[in-house]
Motif scaffolding. Structure first.
Motif, short mmCIF file in Angstrom:
data_model
loop_
_atom_site.label_atom_id
_atom_site.label_comp_id
_atom_site.label_asym_id
_atom_site.label_seq_id
_atom_site.Cartn_x
_atom_site.Cartn_y
_atom_site.Cartn_z
N UNK A 28 0.80 -1.22 0.00
CA UNK A 28 0.00 0.00 0.00
C UNK A 28 0.84 1.28 0.00
N UNK A 29 2.09 1.20 0.46
CA UNK A 29 2.86 2.44 0.66
C UNK A 29 4.08 2.58 -0.24
N UNK A 30 4.65 1.49 -0.71
CA UNK A 30 5.85 1.60 -1.55
C UNK A 30 5.50 2.22 -2.90
N UNK A 31 6.48 2.81 -3.55
CA UNK A 31 6.27 3.42 -4.86
C UNK A 31 5.99 2.35 -5.92
N UNK A 32 5.36 2.77 -7.01
CA UNK A 32 5.12 1.85 -8.12
C UNK A 32 6.44 1.26 -8.62
N UNK A 33 7.47 2.09 -8.68
CA UNK A 33 8.77 1.63 -9.17
C UNK A 33 9.36 0.55 -8.26
N UNK A 34 9.12 0.65 -6.97
CA UNK A 34 9.64 -0.35 -6.03
C UNK A 34 8.85 -1.66 -6.11
N UNK A 35 7.60 -1.58 -6.55
CA UNK A 35 6.73 -2.74 -6.58
C UNK A 35 6.72 -3.50 -7.91
N UNK A 36 6.70 -2.76 -9.02
CA UNK A 36 6.33 -3.36 -10.30
C UNK A 36 7.33 -3.14 -11.42
N UNK A 37 7.26 -4.04 -12.40
CA UNK A 37 7.87 -3.82 -13.71
C UNK A 37 6.72 -3.54 -14.67
#
Length: 198
Positions: free
Chosen positions: A133-142
């Motif tokens: 819920x809190x991490x950035x999109x860049x940290x979560x996804x490709x």
């Protein structure tokens, strides 16, 4: 006159909708909702959609798909969400008119990074919920621009088309019949069935 777009939904609002449908909230719902919002930005489309300009090809079902649906407005019942069960928490999002598509997946090391960064005594499930819920999109996804290898027009089909199977006599909708040696048959009658009578 310039059209006024409704403000993008907030993540917490989407998660409340998903939790209400699913009777609880879990990490995969969060991933699905976050992916749906990210896909809207990647394709420059407002989400959730109320039209059929976005198609989502989900690579697994369950909680994840519920998150995808509330964020994108794409549902099995609207024929804008399709399950291609590869057992992966990933999805491809297609702008139907242009065919522009992106595949979004969690980073391969995401779960390990969440576990490594959790606070002492924090349960893994809680750590996933917090991070997703809190991490950035860049940290979560490709996010990978892709070209579909399937015929999108055939997947979408033409609503209202009907045929009768020459083998079992059952009705076939949405152009899913198979034509073999001049006969119109359903997938079961050509040997592609997933069931058989006892």
């Amino acid at each position: 006159m310039t059209a006024v777009l409704a403000p993008a939904p907030r993540l917490d609002e989407l998660l409340a909708l998903s939790a209400a449908l699913h009777r609880h909230l879990c990490p995969r719902q969060v991933l699905g909702a976050r992916m749906g919002l990210l896909a809207g930005r990647a394709l420059d489309m407002a989400v959730p959609r109320t039209d059929k300009k976005l198609m989502v090809l989900a690579e697994t079902d369950g909680c994840f798909a519920d998150g995808l649906s509330v964020a994108t407005g794409c549902w099995l019942g609207r024929r804008t969400l399709r399950l291609l069960d590869h057992g992966k928490v990933a999805a491809t999002f297609v702008e139907v008119r242009s065919g522009q598509a992106v595949r979004i997946a969690p980073r391969t090391d995401l779960r390990a990074r969440v576990r490594a960064g959790r606070a002492d005594g924090q349960k893994r499930w809680d750590a996933y919920m917090d991070a997703y819920q809190t991490w950035s999109d860049e940290a979560l996804f490709t996010v990978t621009p892709v070209r579909l290898t399937l015929d999108l027009a055939a997947v979408i089909s033409v609503n209202g088309k009907r045929a009768i199977c020459g083998g079992c006599g059952e009705e076939i909708i949405n152009e899913r019949e198979v034509r073999r040696d001049g006969a119109v048959l359903c997938r079961d009658c050509v040997g592609e069935g997933y069931w058989q009578p006892r």
